[in-house]
Each structure stands twice: as C-alpha cells, then as structure tokens.
Design a protein around this motif. Sequence first.
Motif, PDB file in Angstrom:
ATOM      1  N   GLU A  57       0.828  -1.211   0.000  1.00 22.33           N
ATOM      2  CA  GLU A  57       0.000   0.000   0.000  1.00 22.33           C
ATOM      3  C   GLU A  57       0.863   1.261   0.000  1.00 22.33           C
ATOM      4  OE1 GLU A  57      -4.125  -1.315   2.160  1.00 22.33           O
ATOM      5  OE2 GLU A  57      -2.458  -0.776   3.474  1.00 22.33           O
ATOM      6  N   LYS A  62      -1.988   3.053  -3.012  1.00 21.10           N
ATOM      7  CA  LYS A  62      -3.360   2.590  -3.202  1.00 21.10           C
ATOM      8  C   LYS A  62      -3.701   1.553  -2.135  1.00 21.10           C
ATOM      9  CE  LYS A  62      -2.915   3.060  -8.245  1.00 21.10           C
ATOM     10  NZ  LYS A  62      -3.746   4.274  -8.367  1.00 21.10           N
ATOM     11  N   ALA A  64      -4.734  -1.917  -0.570  1.00 24.29           N
ATOM     12  CA  ALA A  64      -4.530  -3.294  -1.018  1.00 24.29           C
ATOM     13  C   ALA A  64      -5.855  -3.870  -1.497  1.00 24.29           C
ATOM     14  CB  ALA A  64      -3.976  -4.141   0.121  1.00 24.29           C
ATOM     15  N   HIS A  65      -5.784  -4.741  -2.463  1.00 25.35           N
ATOM     16  CA  HIS A  65      -6.991  -5.401  -2.949  1.00 25.35           C
ATOM     17  C   HIS A  65      -7.630  -6.187  -1.803  1.00 25.35           C
ATOM     18  CE1 HIS A  65      -9.614  -8.025  -5.314  1.00 25.35           C
ATOM     19  NE2 HIS A  65      -9.411  -7.222  -6.339  1.00 25.35           N
ATOM     20  N   TRP A  67      -8.802  -9.051  -1.707  1.00 25.82           N
ATOM     21  CA  TRP A  67      -8.333 -10.443  -1.667  1.00 25.82           C
ATOM     22  C   TRP A  67      -6.977 -10.556  -0.999  1.00 25.82           C
ATOM     23  CZ3 TRP A  67      -9.719 -11.772  -7.428  1.00 25.82           C
ATOM     24  CH2 TRP A  67     -11.115 -11.824  -7.552  1.00 25.82           C
ATOM     25  N   ARG A  69      -6.063  -8.309   1.504  1.00 22.85           N
ATOM     26  CA  ARG A  69      -6.372  -8.013   2.904  1.00 22.85           C
ATOM     27  C   ARG A  69      -7.051  -9.189   3.595  1.00 22.85           C
ATOM     28  NH1 ARG A  69      -8.724  -3.303   0.830  1.00 22.85           N
ATOM     29  NH2 ARG A  69     -10.747  -4.024   1.614  1.00 22.85           N
ATOM     30  N   PHE A 115      -7.064 -10.166 -10.112  1.00 13.91           N
ATOM     31  CA  PHE A 115      -5.973  -9.758  -9.221  1.00 13.91           C
ATOM     32  C   PHE A 115      -4.782  -9.233 -10.014  1.00 13.91           C
ATOM     33  CE2 PHE A 115      -2.453 -10.484  -6.193  1.00 13.91           C
ATOM     34  CZ  PHE A 115      -2.949  -9.764  -5.121  1.00 13.91           C
ATOM     35  N   TYR A 118      -5.417  -5.687 -10.870  1.00 15.48           N
ATOM     36  CA  TYR A 118      -5.123  -4.822  -9.732  1.00 15.48           C
ATOM     37  C   TYR A 118      -3.619  -4.554  -9.631  1.00 15.48           C
ATOM     38  CZ  TYR A 118      -3.334  -4.299  -4.986  1.00 15.48           C
ATOM     39  OH  TYR A 118      -2.581  -3.925  -3.904  1.00 15.48           O
ATOM     40  N   ALA A 122      -1.899  -0.965 -10.061  1.00 10.03           N
ATOM     41  CA  ALA A 122      -1.273  -0.407  -8.857  1.00 10.03           C
ATOM     42  C   ALA A 122       0.208  -0.113  -9.074  1.00 10.03           C
ATOM     43  CB  ALA A 122      -1.457  -1.364  -7.680  1.00 10.03           C
ATOM     44  N   SER A 270      -2.612 -17.814  -4.624  1.00 11.62           N
ATOM     45  CA  SER A 270      -3.994 -17.680  -4.164  1.00 11.62           C
ATOM     46  C   SER A 270      -4.500 -19.000  -3.604  1.00 11.62           C
ATOM     47  CB  SER A 270      -4.910 -17.243  -5.306  1.00 11.62           C
ATOM     48  OG  SER A 270      -5.071 -18.279  -6.249  1.00 11.62           O
ATOM     49  N   HIS A 341     -17.077  -6.403  -1.506  1.00 10.38           N
ATOM     50  CA  HIS A 341     -15.856  -5.713  -1.095  1.00 10.38           C
ATOM     51  C   HIS A 341     -16.081  -4.668  -0.010  1.00 10.38           C
ATOM     52  CE1 HIS A 341     -13.568  -6.865  -5.050  1.00 10.38           C
ATOM     53  NE2 HIS A 341     -13.839  -7.885  -4.268  1.00 10.38           N
TER      54      HIS A 341
END
Length: 401
Positions: A57, A62, A64-65, A67, A69, A115, A118, A122, A270, A341
């Motif tokens: 972050e 930005k 964190a996504h 997923w 967190r 992801f 993202y 980012a 993941s 989310h």
Amino acid sequence: MAEAATKAAGAEEQPKADAEQESIVDPFRVVGEINYAKLIKDFGSQAIDEGLIRRVEKLTGKPAHPWLRRGYFFSHRDLSTILDAYESGKKFYLYTGRGPSSDALHLGHLVPFIFSKYLQDAFNVPLVIQMTDDEKFLWKDITLDDARRYTRENAKDIIAVGFDVSKTFIFSDLEYIGHMYHNVVRIQKAVTTNQIKGIFGFNDSENMGRISFPAIQAAPSFPTSFPHIFGNNVDVPCLIPCGIDQDPYFRMTRDVAPRLGFMKPALIHSKFFPPLQGTKGKMSASDPNSAIYLTDSYAQIREKIMNHAFSGGGATKEEQQTHGANLDVDVSYQYLTFFLHDEARLQEVGEKYKTGKMLTSELKQILVDILWELVSTHQSFRSAVSDNVIDSFMSVRKLAF
C-alpha cells in the motif's frame, strides 16, 4: 507429492511426503480439505503478513486489494525482493496464464486475472498472459483446432476484465513458441527426467509432450522470452500471480534460473475458489453445478446458488433463528467474502447470519444479486471484444515499459 529423485545443489525445497496427508494439491489434482498453513510449510513458501500488505500500500499509494487483505492471496516467494526492486526505481513484469479447455470460463478462472489487473494498475507494469493451448491438447481429448478456438474464446473473457492493451500481451503457445524456444530448450537441458517425474508425478506411460511441457510454462518467467518487450535484458524481475497448485512449475523454474543467468521469478499464491457443493477442493469446469459460469443467466445463477450452494445454516427456519449459521462452511458466505468488497456490509451480513437474524435464503439472495451484477457486466464487456481487439492484444509488439 514426492521429492525429485535428483536435485541440484541449492535447489528449491520440494514438498515433503506426509503419510497422514489427507489432501492432494498439484497442477493436475486438488482434492480433499486444504490446510493452507500446512501447504506453506510443505511447499517452503512464506505467508503474506500484515507488514507486507502495508508495504504494498505504501509503495503503490493505493489500498490493497480486498483479496490481499482478506488472505485469499496468502503465500509468496520473494515478493519482498520485487518490492525492494520497485522501491529502488526498477520495474518488473507480471506473468500469469490460462489453460484453455472450454468455451466458457467460471468465476474461479477469473480470480487470477482480476488480481493481475489490480497489480498491473497499482504498480503500472506490463503483463504477459500465456495461453497453454499446447498443454490442453496434450492432456485433454481435444483437437488442435479445438485448442485454438478455446484460446480465442477465453481471450475474450480475459480482455473483458479491462486490461490495458498498451501494457498487456496475450500469447498462444502454439503460435508464439518460436520466440521463446531458445529458453525452452535451455530449461529442458537443465532438468533431468528423474526430476520431472519427482516434481510432477509423471510415469513412463505419459506421452513425451507432457514430460517436456513444464519447460514451456517456465520460459515466460525469463524476460528474454519476450525480446520485443525487454530486448536482451536478463535483469527484469518477474512476479507470477497464480493458484498454489501451480507452484511446482515455478519451484522447478527457480531451481534452474541462476544456472541459466536469470533472476528467480517471484510468486504470489492464491487459495482455491470453492465449488458450490462445499469448501473442499476447488471449483471444477467438469461439473456444471459446481460452478458459476460467465455465460450463466440470472435464472441459472439463482438456481445454482439456491439449490446447490452448501449451507452452514440451520435445516429449518426455527433452527437457523435459534442456532445461527456456521460461516466457515457456508459456501454462499464464502463467496460473499470474495465479491462483497464493502467491509462494513460484509461484517453486518456475517453477524446477522451467524446469530440467526438472517435466513439462508436471504443470504443467498444477496449473493445472487452481487454475482449477477458481476457476470452481467462481464458479459456486456465481453460482447464488445471483437476479433480485431483480440488480435491487438495477441500481436507481437512493444509494450509500454
């Protein structure tokens, strides 16, 4: 998964055999109840902790996504090294992929691409996406023409996620292989058949294409596989977002990378997107009632969620109101943790459902509405992906880097 019979000095640690292991996780099978903490230990990766998330972050500016967190991207190899390089002003590239074996993708297939988008946004880095049509031809009962068709159909779904064409290259192994073949054969020469059998569990009845394929999935980890993007630069770091089941390919890759003069690729793993019938294993394209497809209608999504999604709630209205629900096994709630989310809303829904103030049918309807918004929006974006758009993403060209 057994250790490789032969391992070079300094090689990546292979998973340890465990006689009591109830689950199987490898590129070809995911069965049983998955203990992710045990996978980290057995695979020799590292857990993603709060400090690493805060660093992402801070460097990107930005949030964190969700997923990241919420722990769905939970494990890594050398992510700190990637962040060190980025902090020093050195860009990296992303590499992920898709094995095209059907016309339609399900929600689980979409996870690495959402992801990856993202990460691309980012960090403002290029992304290469490998379509392993050769792999699916070797493993599935399909023709080469089928594999090529599935590649283009799946590419539409990937493009519909919203990738930037100036920073994204999608390639078919069958079509692109000549550009990276010099790296493929170097990898093949550096890995023995005994090692491949040990890592992937291959036996002597496998066709020879399967034995040699891991080198093809490994090659995009090295920047010189993309001379039109990186030239002859061997020092561009690579970060691979993937399911934990793909890790064996890249343990092998990380073993050979220093011997071939490359940096070891970093990985971020993941968890599996669970099937509707329960939280064991992962969603499967072979069982249509285990998955929500990106081609499903509202009625199909609702029917699948209402009739097939495993519930952790009470068997009757009275039982639910009295005892509440077990969120840990309830698939509909687990899906909400992926796609709802809004943290405050998720906490509110979870608390009501857990304490019996919300019925299973009410929770499932919340999920149906969220999934339909996601799927219908995706279908709209996909319908705008023409053959010319696919060609623009798959053309061999310079990316913004």
